[in-house]
Design a protein around this motif. Structure first.
Motif, PDB file in Angstrom:
ATOM      1  N   LYS A  60       2.026  -2.468  -2.240  1.00 19.49           N
ATOM      2  CA  LYS A  60       1.637  -1.097  -1.929  1.00 19.49           C
ATOM      3  C   LYS A  60       0.436  -1.052  -0.991  1.00 19.49           C
ATOM      4  O   LYS A  60       0.413  -0.268  -0.034  1.00 19.49           O
ATOM      5  N   LEU A  61      -0.553  -1.898  -1.271  1.00 17.24           N
ATOM      6  CA  LEU A  61      -1.744  -1.899  -0.434  1.00 17.24           C
ATOM      7  C   LEU A  61      -1.428  -2.421   0.967  1.00 17.24           C
ATOM      8  O   LEU A  61      -2.015  -1.966   1.959  1.00 17.24           O
ATOM      9  N   LYS A  62      -0.488  -3.354   1.059  1.00 12.58           N
ATOM     10  CA  LYS A  62      -0.079  -3.880   2.370  1.00 12.58           C
ATOM     11  C   LYS A  62       0.584  -2.787   3.200  1.00 12.58           C
ATOM     12  O   LYS A  62       0.343  -2.668   4.405  1.00 12.58           O
ATOM     13  N   GLU A  63       1.423  -1.960   2.552  1.00 16.78           N
ATOM     14  CA  GLU A  63       2.079  -0.863   3.260  1.00 16.78           C
ATOM     15  C   GLU A  63       1.042   0.138   3.776  1.00 16.78           C
ATOM     16  O   GLU A  63       1.158   0.650   4.897  1.00 16.78           O
ATOM     17  N   LYS A  64       0.037   0.405   2.970  1.00 14.80           N
ATOM     18  CA  LYS A  64      -1.025   1.308   3.396  1.00 14.80           C
ATOM     19  C   LYS A  64      -1.825   0.695   4.544  1.00 14.80           C
ATOM     20  O   LYS A  64      -2.165   1.375   5.517  1.00 14.80           O
ATOM     21  N   PHE A  65      -2.109  -0.606   4.426  1.00  9.02           N
ATOM     22  CA  PHE A  65      -2.901  -1.313   5.427  1.00  9.02           C
ATOM     23  C   PHE A  65      -2.186  -1.346   6.779  1.00  9.02           C
ATOM     24  O   PHE A  65      -2.804  -1.194   7.832  1.00  9.02           O
ATOM     25  N   ARG A  66      -0.865  -1.528   6.743  1.00  9.58           N
ATOM     26  CA  ARG A  66      -0.098  -1.648   7.987  1.00  9.58           C
ATOM     27  C   ARG A  66       0.605  -0.353   8.389  1.00  9.58           C
ATOM     28  O   ARG A  66       1.497  -0.362   9.229  1.00  9.58           O
ATOM     29  N   SER A  67       0.202   0.742   7.794  1.00  6.78           N
ATOM     30  CA  SER A  67       0.813   2.026   8.132  1.00  6.78           C
ATOM     31  C   SER A  67       0.235   2.615   9.413  1.00  6.78           C
ATOM     32  O   SER A  67       0.808   3.532   9.995  1.00  6.78           O
ATOM     33  N   LYS A  68      -0.887   2.116   9.864  1.00  7.57           N
ATOM     34  CA  LYS A  68      -1.520   2.636  11.075  1.00  7.57           C
ATOM     35  C   LYS A  68      -2.391   1.547  11.703  1.00  7.57           C
ATOM     36  O   LYS A  68      -2.718   0.536  11.076  1.00  7.57           O
ATOM     37  N   ASP A 104     -10.241  -4.590  -0.750  1.00  4.57           N
ATOM     38  CA  ASP A 104      -9.284  -4.634  -1.865  1.00  4.57           C
ATOM     39  C   ASP A 104      -8.176  -5.635  -1.601  1.00  4.57           C
ATOM     40  O   ASP A 104      -7.730  -6.348  -2.515  1.00  4.57           O
ATOM     41  N   THR A 154     -10.192  -0.750   2.085  1.00  7.09           N
ATOM     42  CA  THR A 154      -8.815  -1.264   2.055  1.00  7.09           C
ATOM     43  C   THR A 154      -8.789  -2.766   2.297  1.00  7.09           C
ATOM     44  O   THR A 154      -8.107  -3.515   1.587  1.00  7.09           O
TER      45      THR A 154
END
Length: 561
Positions: A178-186, A165, A162
Motif C-alpha cells: 500500500k505504501l509503495k502504491e502511494k509512493f509511486r502514485s506521483k 515509513d 512517506t
C-alpha cells in the motif's frame, strides 16, 4: 530488434469466434452439461497470446511526451540507425554499483565545493525506488544486501514521512504494497539551485548508467529555486578583479596551466633477453603483474614494488602449460582474481590468480581464438575466433551463454560496452558490428574501413567507439547516430592498440613498432573539421615491438620487447 504488434481487432474477432463455437457445441451437448464460462474463454485467449509469444501489457498513466519517447525507444526510429540503449535494467549489481558511484560523487561535491548540498534530498527517495526495482526483479537476497550496505548513508532527517515509513518497512520486512502504491502514485518535486541542477545533469549524462537517467525522469520533477547566495561565478569574478591583478600571481597561474597541458610521460616495461618469441602480453600495474605468452606457454612475471624489495621477498616466474597451441590474447578480471588466455588450440583457459591454478578449460569455437575481453562487472567474458563467431561465456562456470554470428571472416578484436549490455566486434571482413547481449542479435553495422579491424575501444561513457584498422586510420564513431565523429590518420605503420583515459578526455594509440600517440578528444569534439586540433598532444617512439597498452594511475603504460 523484432517487435511483434498485437492486432486487437483480430484478437476480438478470434474471441467472438471462440464464443460462437462454444455456443454451437453447447447445442450439441446434453441438457445437464455445464456451459463454458467466460473465464474459460478468457483463459483460452490468454493461452493463445502466450503461445504466440505476446507479452501481457500493463496500463499506466503518462504524458504525451513520455509516450512518444517510450515509443521511439522501443521501435528504434528515434534516430536513423540509432543505438537502442535499454532505459530499464533491474540487474542488482548495476544498481548497486551506480548508487555507490552517486553517493561517492555527492560526498565529494559537498565536501570540496560550496554547492550540491540541496542534491542530498534526492538520496532517500532514489534509494527507495532502486530498492523497489531490485525486489520487483525477483532479487530478494540482493535487495537485502543493498539495504544493509546503503541504509547507513540515508539521512532520514532529510526525507519526508512517506520515505521514512518506507525505509522502516524495508528494515522490518513489513508489507510495503500500500505504501509503495502511494509512493509511486506521483512524481517527487525537488527544488534545486541552478548550479546544482547543472552539475547533477552533467554527472548523470557523463558518468552514470542510463538506469539513473530513467529513474530520475520517471519519478522526479526538478525545479529551479531562486539562489540569493553569492554564486561560485560571482566569487570567481571578484577574485579575478582583485587578486589576479597581481602580476606575480598571474605568472604563477600561467605556469600551473602550462604544467596541466603537458602530458605525463609513458611508463614502459621492456622485455629483453628472451629466448623465445612472445606472441602477446598483458600489463597490470595496479596489481603488479606482467603476463607473457611464449608460443603455448603462459608466463606470469611480478613487477617488484619497493616494499617487496626492501623486505627481500623473492618472486619467481610462474608458468602454465595448459594450451597446446599458440596463445593470442590475455585478459585479467577487474578485481584481479582471474586471468583468461585464448589460444590457437580453439580453447580458452580460466585461471585463479589467488591460488594460481587452472579453473576451467573451455571449448566451443571451431577455430583459433584471437581475442578475449572481460566485462566491467567481472561476470562475463567474450571471445572472437577465426570461425567468424564471437561467444559470450559465464566466467564462473565456463559455459557458453550466447553465440554471435554475422561476420564473414575472422573476428580480430572486440570490446565490452561499459554498461555490460552490448559488445562490439571487429573483423577481417572490414566491418564492425554492435551486438545486444540479451538477445545475441546484431544492432549496428559500421563500415568505413578499407582493411582488417585491428582494435576497438568504447570510451568510458559508452557514447563513442574508437576503431583502428589496416588502412592506417583511427575512426571515432558516435553510437547514437552511427556516424564518424573524428577520423585520424597515422603516417607510419597501422595502429594495433587503442585505449581511453579514465575520464574519456584523451585517446591513446600504439603502433606495432611502438610509436605512442595521445590525442585530446575533448578538443577534437569542440573543433570538428579543424585539422589543427587533430594533431596529437604527445608522440613517443619506443623503438620496440608493442605488446600491451594500458591506463593506470593517470598515466599510460606500455609493455614492449
Amino acid at each position: 530488434m523484432h517487435v511483434k504488434h498485437v492486432d486487437f481487432k483480430a484478437l476480438c474477432d478470434y474471441a467472438k469466434l471462440l464464443c460462437l463455437m462454444n455456443s454451437m457445441d453447447d447445442v450439441k451437448r446434453e441438457n445437464n452439461e455445464v456451459r463454458r464460462s467466460k473465464s474459460e474463454v478468457k483463459n483460452v485467449v490468454t493461452g493463445y497470446l502466450h503461445k504466440r509469444n505476446y507479452t501481457t501489457l500493463q496500463t499506466f498513466e503518462s504524458t504525451k511526451n513520455e509516450q512518444i519517447t517510450h515509443s521511439l525507444l522501443e521501435s528504434g526510429v528515434g534516430r536513423s540507425n540509432s543505438i537502442l540503449y535499454s532505459c530499464y535494467n533491474s540487474d542488482p549489481l548495476v544498481i548497486d554499483q551506480n548508487f555507490t558511484k552517486f553517493l561517492l560523487w555527492l560526498k565529494d561535491q559537498t565536501k570540496h565545493k560550496n554547492h550540491c548540498h540541496d542534491v542530498e534530498q534526492i538520496v532517500g527517495p532514489l534509494f527507495c525506488h532502486l530498492y523497489i526495482d531490485i525486489v520487483g526483479g525477483g532479487h530478494s537476497e540482493r535487495a537485502a544486501s543493498f539495504l544493509k550496505c546503503h541504509l547507513p548513508a540515508i539521512d532520514k532527517g532529510k526525507c519526508d514521512c512517506t520515505v521514512r515509513d518506507l525505509i522502516n518497512l524495508f528494515s522490518s520486512d513489513g508489507d510495503i504494497t500500500k505504501l509503495k502504491e502511494k509512493f509511486r502514485s506521483k512524481k517527487i518535486v525537488i527544488e534545486l539551485k541552478e548550479q546544482s541542477l547543472a552539475v547533477l545533469k552533467k554527472f548523470v549524462l557523463e558518468s552514470c548508467h542510463v538506469l539513473f537517467l530513467q529513474i530520475l525522469q520517471s519519478w522526479f520533477d526538478f525545479e529551479k529555486c531562486n539562489d540569493k547566495e553569492t554564486s561560485a561565478k560571482d566569487i570567481e569574478k571578484m577574485i579575478a578583479d582583485d587578486v589576479l591583478k597581481d602580476s606575480k600571481f598571474q605568472e604563477l597561474l600561467n605556469a600551473i596551466k602550462n604544467l596541466k597541458k603537458e602530458p605525463l610521460p609513458i611508463y614502459n616495461i621492456k622485455i629483453s633477453n628472451n629466448k623465445q618469441a612472445i606472441s602477446c602480453g598483458l600489463l597490470k600495474r595496479q596489481c603488479g603483474l606482467v603476463a607473457l605468452s611464449e608460443n603455448n606457454v603462459l608466463k606470469l612475471v611480478p613487477i617488484h614494488s619497493l616494499d617487496s624489495l626492501f623486505s627481500q621477498v623473492h618472486y619467481k616466474e610462474l608458468k602454465f602449460t595448459n594450451h597446446s597451441g599458440q596463445i593470442y590474447s590475455i585478459a585479467v578480471s577487474p578485481n584481479n582474481s582471474k586471468l583468461i588466455s585464448a589460444s590457437a588450440d580453439h580453447s580458452i583457459c580460466i585461471y585463479d590468480l589467488i591460488d594460481m591454478k587452472l579453473l576451467k578449460k573451455c571449448t566451443g569455437h571451431l577455430g583459433p581464438v584471437y581475442c578475449v575481453k572481460i566485462s566491467s562487472n567481472g561476470e562475463y567474458l567474450v571471445t572472437g575466433s577465426m570461425d567468424t563467431t564471437a561467444r559470450l561465456w559465464d566466467i564462473t562456470n565456463g559455459k557458453t551463454l550466447r553465440v554471435f554470428s554475422g561476420h564473414t571472416q575472422a573476428i580480430t578484436c572486440l570490446d565490452f560496452h561499459p554498461n555490460c549490455l552490448y559488445i562490439a566486434t571487429g573483423s577481417a571482413d572490414r566491418n564492425i558490428r554492435l551486438w545486444s547481449l540479451s538477445k545475441a542479435s546484431p544492432m549496428r553495422l559500421l563500415h568505413a574501413a578499407k582493411g582488417t579491424i585491428y582494435d576497438l575501444a568504447f570510451n568510458p561513457s559508452g557514447r563513442f567507439l574508437a576503431s583502428a584498422s589496416e588502412d592506417k586510420k583511427i575512426r571515432v564513431w558516435d553510437l547514437l547516430t552511427s556516424k564518424i565523429v573524428v577520423e585520424l590518420r597515422c603516417k607510419d605503420t597501422p595502429v594495433v592498440q587503442l585505449i581511453w583515459s579514465c575520464d574519456g578526455a584523451e585517446l591513446c594509440a600504439g603502433t606495432i613498432d611502438g610509436v605512442i600517440r595521445v590525442w585530446n578528444f575533448a578538443n577534437m569534439q569542440s573543433h570538428t573539421g579543424n585539422n589543427k586540433y587533430h594533431e596529437p598532444i604527445l608522440i613517443q617512439p619506443l623503438n620496440s615491438k608493442l605488446l600491451c597498452l594500458e591506463y593506470t594511475l593517470g598515466t599510460y603504460g606500455t609493455l614492449t620487447m
